[in-house]
Design an enzyme around this catalytic site. Structure first.
Site, PDB file in Angstrom:
ATOM      1  CG  ASP A 186      -2.097   0.974   1.071  1.00  0.00           C
ATOM      2  OD1 ASP A 186      -2.358   1.410  -0.069  1.00  0.00           O
ATOM      3  OD2 ASP A 186      -2.719   1.314   2.084  1.00  0.00           O
ATOM      4  CE  LYS A 189      -1.097   3.319  -4.147  1.00  0.00           C
ATOM      5  NZ  LYS A 189      -1.130   2.710  -2.818  1.00  0.00           N
ATOM      6  CG  ASP A 214      -5.534  -0.274  -1.056  1.00  0.00           C
ATOM      7  OD1 ASP A 214      -6.552  -0.529  -1.738  1.00  0.00           O
ATOM      8  OD2 ASP A 214      -5.480   0.673  -0.252  1.00  0.00           O
ATOM      9  CG  ASN A 215      -4.908   2.539  -3.346  1.00  0.00           C
ATOM     10  OD1 ASN A 215      -4.138   2.605  -2.396  1.00  0.00           O
ATOM     11  ND2 ASN A 215      -6.160   2.964  -3.264  1.00  0.00           N
ATOM     12  CD  GLU A 244      -8.152   4.577  -0.421  1.00  0.00           C
ATOM     13  OE1 GLU A 244      -6.934   4.765  -0.313  1.00  0.00           O
ATOM     14  OE2 GLU A 244      -8.625   3.613  -1.018  1.00  0.00           O
TER      15      GLU A 244
END
Length: 259
Positions: A186, A189, A214-215, A244
């Site tokens: 996280d 990226k 994530d993401n 989120e």
């Protein structure tokens, strides 16, 4: 005078309700609005940083030693006062289910930010389990330490300050951990793919190690997704969700290392 008052009211409504409502459905616009325009404006006006404001909310409202209370306060703050890029409540439930199912002994988190996900993971670990969380930004790390401590998890969660690329090759020697059962990505990226390859190279993955990223849609990690989905080393699955505290699509990629 009336014209000025009307203009101010219109600007207030625009900034407080209209723009936030519009950007809810676009990840790119949400990040631009919340992470650039609003954050920089509030930093200038309040002479504090977003992590500092988030920590103050925790200290003012959360019950010390109660991780669930810390998570609830952060979620409420981010939904109602100021957005922040934690994993968030919706994707947080997916994270919870993966951690609970796996019941890991050794956990690595790449990217602590303010400590939200470290608290979220740490509260689910059984006695004797360890979570190492790496954070590059010293200001974020300072806040995260306070948040983790407020949640009463300082004996479970160990925050390590520095770049993941520098630390990953030193983790075995420095912390005596041979492999990780669970890894949560996280951080930047753009760094996901390089770091997963470094983890492989340093033999910190074992057969059955679970990686959760994530993401992967917003802001996105296309090179990482292509790698874990095509590589024979991984069995990979996408969990669709939302960025989120918004309604814009985002998700988590769960990848099991096959060795």
């Amino acid at each position: 005078t009336n014209h000025c008052i009307g203009l101010l009211v219109a600007l207030y409504a625009l900034c407080l309700w209209i723009i936030p409502a519009v950007v809810q459905y676009s990840g790119c616009l949400a990040l631009l609005w919340h992470d650039v325009i609003v954050e920089k404006s509030l930093d200038t006006v309040t002479r504090t940083t977003r992590p500092q404001r988030l920590l103050k909310a925790v200290q003012d409202r959360a019950i010390r030693g109660n991780p669930k209370s810390v998570i609830s306060v952060i979620d409420h703050y981010c939904r109602n006062q100021e957005w922040a890029m934690n994993v968030g409540d919706e994707k947080g439930f997916i994270l919870d289910s993966v951690v609970s199912e796996l019941n890991p002994q050794t956990v690595l988190e790449l990217g602590t930010y303010c400590g939200y996900s470290a608290v979220r993971i740490g509260r689910l670990l059984h006695s004797g389990a360890r979570l190492l969380t790496l954070e590059f930004n010293p200001d974020y790390a300072a806040v995260a330490r306070e948040v983790i401590s407020w949640a009463g998890l300082e004996n479970t969660v160990q925050l390590v300050e520095g770049a993941s690329g520098d630390w990953i090759p030193r983790l075995r020697e420095h912390f005596g951990i041979h492999t990780f059962d669970f890894i949560f990505l996280d951080h930047w990226k753009e760094g996901y793919l390089a770091d997963i390859k470094l983890l492989e190279e340093c033999r910190l993955l074992r057969k059955g190690t679970v990686l959760l990223a994530d993401n992967v849609v917003c802001p996105g990690a296309p090179d990482y997704l292509e790698y874990v989905r095509k590589s024979p080393l991984y069995d990979s699955r996408y969990f669709k969700s939302h960025l989120e505290y918004t309604k814009a699509e985002d998700g988590l990629e769960k990848s099991v290392y096959l060795g």
